[in-house]
Design a protein around this motif. Sequence first.
Motif, PDB file in Angstrom:
ATOM      1  N   ALA A  63      57.517  25.398  27.979  1.00  0.00           N
ATOM      2  CA  ALA A  63      56.354  26.264  28.235  1.00  0.00           C
ATOM      3  C   ALA A  63      55.213  25.486  28.871  1.00  0.00           C
ATOM      4  O   ALA A  63      54.512  26.001  29.754  1.00  0.00           O
ATOM      5  N   ALA A  64      55.026  24.239  28.461  1.00  0.00           N
ATOM      6  CA  ALA A  64      53.938  23.421  28.995  1.00  0.00           C
ATOM      7  C   ALA A  64      54.128  23.118  30.481  1.00  0.00           C
ATOM      8  O   ALA A  64      53.155  22.840  31.184  1.00  0.00           O
ATOM      9  N   ASP A  65      55.355  23.194  30.969  1.00  0.00           N
ATOM     10  CA  ASP A  65      55.644  22.885  32.370  1.00  0.00           C
ATOM     11  C   ASP A  65      55.467  24.068  33.317  1.00  0.00           C
ATOM     12  O   ASP A  65      55.601  23.897  34.521  1.00  0.00           O
ATOM     13  N   LEU A  66      55.193  25.244  32.794  1.00  0.00           N
ATOM     14  CA  LEU A  66      55.078  26.428  33.650  1.00  0.00           C
ATOM     15  C   LEU A  66      53.705  26.503  34.319  1.00  0.00           C
ATOM     16  O   LEU A  66      52.688  26.226  33.683  1.00  0.00           O
ATOM     17  N   ASP A  67      53.697  26.868  35.574  1.00  0.00           N
ATOM     18  CA  ASP A  67      52.456  27.068  36.324  1.00  0.00           C
ATOM     19  C   ASP A  67      52.352  28.528  36.736  1.00  0.00           C
ATOM     20  O   ASP A  67      53.268  29.066  37.369  1.00  0.00           O
ATOM     21  N   CYS A  68      51.240  29.144  36.364  1.00  0.00           N
ATOM     22  CA  CYS A  68      50.967  30.520  36.768  1.00  0.00           C
ATOM     23  C   CYS A  68      49.464  30.716  36.654  1.00  0.00           C
ATOM     24  O   CYS A  68      48.868  30.327  35.645  1.00  0.00           O
ATOM     25  N   ALA A 140      42.445  53.034  30.899  1.00  0.00           N
ATOM     26  CA  ALA A 140      42.824  51.719  31.401  1.00  0.00           C
ATOM     27  C   ALA A 140      42.333  50.643  30.444  1.00  0.00           C
ATOM     28  O   ALA A 140      41.132  50.430  30.306  1.00  0.00           O
ATOM     29  N   PHE A 141      43.270  50.012  29.764  1.00  0.00           N
ATOM     30  CA  PHE A 141      42.962  48.878  28.892  1.00  0.00           C
ATOM     31  C   PHE A 141      43.236  47.618  29.704  1.00  0.00           C
ATOM     32  O   PHE A 141      44.386  47.319  30.020  1.00  0.00           O
ATOM     33  N   THR A 142      42.176  46.880  30.042  1.00  0.00           N
ATOM     34  CA  THR A 142      42.295  45.735  30.948  1.00  0.00           C
ATOM     35  C   THR A 142      41.740  44.479  30.308  1.00  0.00           C
ATOM     36  O   THR A 142      40.721  44.524  29.630  1.00  0.00           O
ATOM     37  N   TRP A 143      42.448  43.377  30.526  1.00  0.00           N
ATOM     38  CA  TRP A 143      41.914  42.075  30.144  1.00  0.00           C
ATOM     39  C   TRP A 143      42.468  41.018  31.093  1.00  0.00           C
ATOM     40  O   TRP A 143      43.439  41.253  31.791  1.00  0.00           O
ATOM     41  N   THR A 144      41.791  39.873  31.115  1.00  0.00           N
ATOM     42  CA  THR A 144      42.260  38.745  31.905  1.00  0.00           C
ATOM     43  C   THR A 144      43.196  37.923  31.036  1.00  0.00           C
ATOM     44  O   THR A 144      42.801  37.441  29.966  1.00  0.00           O
ATOM     45  N   VAL A 145      44.418  37.792  31.485  1.00  0.00           N
ATOM     46  CA  VAL A 145      45.425  36.998  30.775  1.00  0.00           C
ATOM     47  C   VAL A 145      45.201  35.543  31.150  1.00  0.00           C
ATOM     48  O   VAL A 145      45.292  35.184  32.329  1.00  0.00           O
ATOM     49  N   GLU A 146      44.886  34.732  30.143  1.00  0.00           N
ATOM     50  CA  GLU A 146      44.579  33.324  30.383  1.00  0.00           C
ATOM     51  C   GLU A 146      45.544  32.370  29.681  1.00  0.00           C
ATOM     52  O   GLU A 146      45.463  31.167  29.886  1.00  0.00           O
ATOM     53  N   HIS A 147      46.428  32.916  28.823  1.00  0.00           N
ATOM     54  CA  HIS A 147      47.395  32.068  28.142  1.00  0.00           C
ATOM     55  C   HIS A 147      48.579  32.904  27.670  1.00  0.00           C
ATOM     56  O   HIS A 147      48.525  34.132  27.667  1.00  0.00           O
ATOM     57  N   PHE A 148      49.643  32.210  27.302  1.00  0.00           N
ATOM     58  CA  PHE A 148      50.797  32.866  26.686  1.00  0.00           C
ATOM     59  C   PHE A 148      51.177  32.067  25.446  1.00  0.00           C
ATOM     60  O   PHE A 148      50.729  30.938  25.246  1.00  0.00           O
ATOM     61  N   VAL A 149      51.987  32.689  24.576  1.00  0.00           N
ATOM     62  CA  VAL A 149      52.210  32.177  23.228  1.00  0.00           C
ATOM     63  C   VAL A 149      53.694  32.222  22.883  1.00  0.00           C
ATOM     64  O   VAL A 149      54.422  33.097  23.357  1.00  0.00           O
ATOM     65  N   TRP A 168      49.791  28.196  25.512  1.00  0.00           N
ATOM     66  CA  TRP A 168      49.654  27.451  26.755  1.00  0.00           C
ATOM     67  C   TRP A 168      48.762  28.199  27.722  1.00  0.00           C
ATOM     68  O   TRP A 168      48.951  29.396  27.951  1.00  0.00           O
ATOM     69  N   PRO A 169      47.794  27.492  28.311  1.00  0.00           N
ATOM     70  CA  PRO A 169      46.893  28.140  29.267  1.00  0.00           C
ATOM     71  C   PRO A 169      47.608  28.434  30.582  1.00  0.00           C
ATOM     72  O   PRO A 169      48.528  27.700  30.977  1.00  0.00           O
ATOM     73  N   LEU A 170      47.186  29.487  31.223  1.00  0.00           N
ATOM     74  CA  LEU A 170      47.660  29.766  32.579  1.00  0.00           C
ATOM     75  C   LEU A 170      46.742  29.027  33.541  1.00  0.00           C
ATOM     76  O   LEU A 170      45.532  28.949  33.319  1.00  0.00           O
ATOM     77  N   HIS A 171      47.324  28.479  34.572  1.00  0.00           N
ATOM     78  CA  HIS A 171      46.559  27.752  35.577  1.00  0.00           C
ATOM     79  C   HIS A 171      47.354  27.770  36.867  1.00  0.00           C
ATOM     80  O   HIS A 171      48.584  27.859  36.862  1.00  0.00           O
ATOM     81  N   ALA A 172      46.645  27.687  37.965  1.00  0.00           N
ATOM     82  CA  ALA A 172      47.312  27.650  39.262  1.00  0.00           C
ATOM     83  C   ALA A 172      48.107  26.351  39.365  1.00  0.00           C
ATOM     84  O   ALA A 172      47.748  25.349  38.743  1.00  0.00           O
ATOM     85  N   PRO A 173      49.183  26.347  40.124  1.00  0.00           N
ATOM     86  CA  PRO A 173      49.982  25.121  40.278  1.00  0.00           C
ATOM     87  C   PRO A 173      49.101  23.935  40.674  1.00  0.00           C
ATOM     88  O   PRO A 173      48.217  24.054  41.515  1.00  0.00           O
ATOM     89  N   GLY A 174      49.329  22.816  39.978  1.00  0.00           N
ATOM     90  CA  GLY A 174      48.600  21.597  40.294  1.00  0.00           C
ATOM     91  C   GLY A 174      47.241  21.475  39.626  1.00  0.00           C
ATOM     92  O   GLY A 174      46.518  20.529  39.898  1.00  0.00           O
ATOM     93  N   THR A 175      46.874  22.437  38.742  1.00  0.00           N
ATOM     94  CA  THR A 175      45.559  22.371  38.097  1.00  0.00           C
ATOM     95  C   THR A 175      45.664  22.255  36.591  1.00  0.00           C
ATOM     96  O   THR A 175      44.707  22.556  35.883  1.00  0.00           O
ATOM     97  N   ALA A 176      46.794  21.828  36.076  1.00  0.00           N
ATOM     98  CA  ALA A 176      46.979  21.750  34.612  1.00  0.00           C
ATOM     99  C   ALA A 176      46.003  20.754  34.015  1.00  0.00           C
ATOM    100  O   ALA A 176      45.855  19.644  34.494  1.00  0.00           O
TER     101      ALA A 176
END
Length: 184
Positions: A63-68, A140-149, A168-176
């Motif tokens: 999970a720590a290796d995923l970039d999104c 419309a139930f909306t939120w910003t997804v910033e991590h996954f579990v 794990w936080p979501l981040h663009a590729p190369g910004t972990a």
Amino acid sequence: MSEHTLRLFFALPCPAEQARAICKWRDEQALDGLPVTRANLHLTLAFLGAQPAESIESLKRLAADLDCPPFALTLDRLTTIGKGFICLQPSAPPTALDYLAAALRAQLAAQGLALDSRPFLPHLTLTRHAHERARGHAPAFTWTVEHFVLYASENVPGGVRYRELGSWPLHAPGTADEAATDAD
């Protein structure tokens, strides 16, 4: 190797503010079925089923290796799926959501984990064991997804509890910034 297994899944947790709003709306609709507790509201990315407890560390590394990148998620469609699951779904699933689910599933498959072969169907379950079908629009139930579990599903008196094993936080590729943060 221990025979101790845990029922595991990766998911997007529903933020507390949205969970309160969703439950309030759901309860006002008098939807059929047994309501999912507010603390358990989530959108499953990958269901792993029963896994050896020893696999948790490798799942955390994966999970720590995923970039999104973070993304906005809007649940605005009321529907019934499977056998009596009344759910909220996005009428237009974000590309980043599909990407995250596909990347996660690909990494899990590469580790030899057999996953459900059905296509990814993003949904947040509102009630279970419904006898009547529900369809239509929801607010419309909306939120910003910033991590996954990574969750473990545990049977407790009065129902089921989802215990967080890692986030794990979501981040663009190369910004972990950091890898995983472990839950207590």
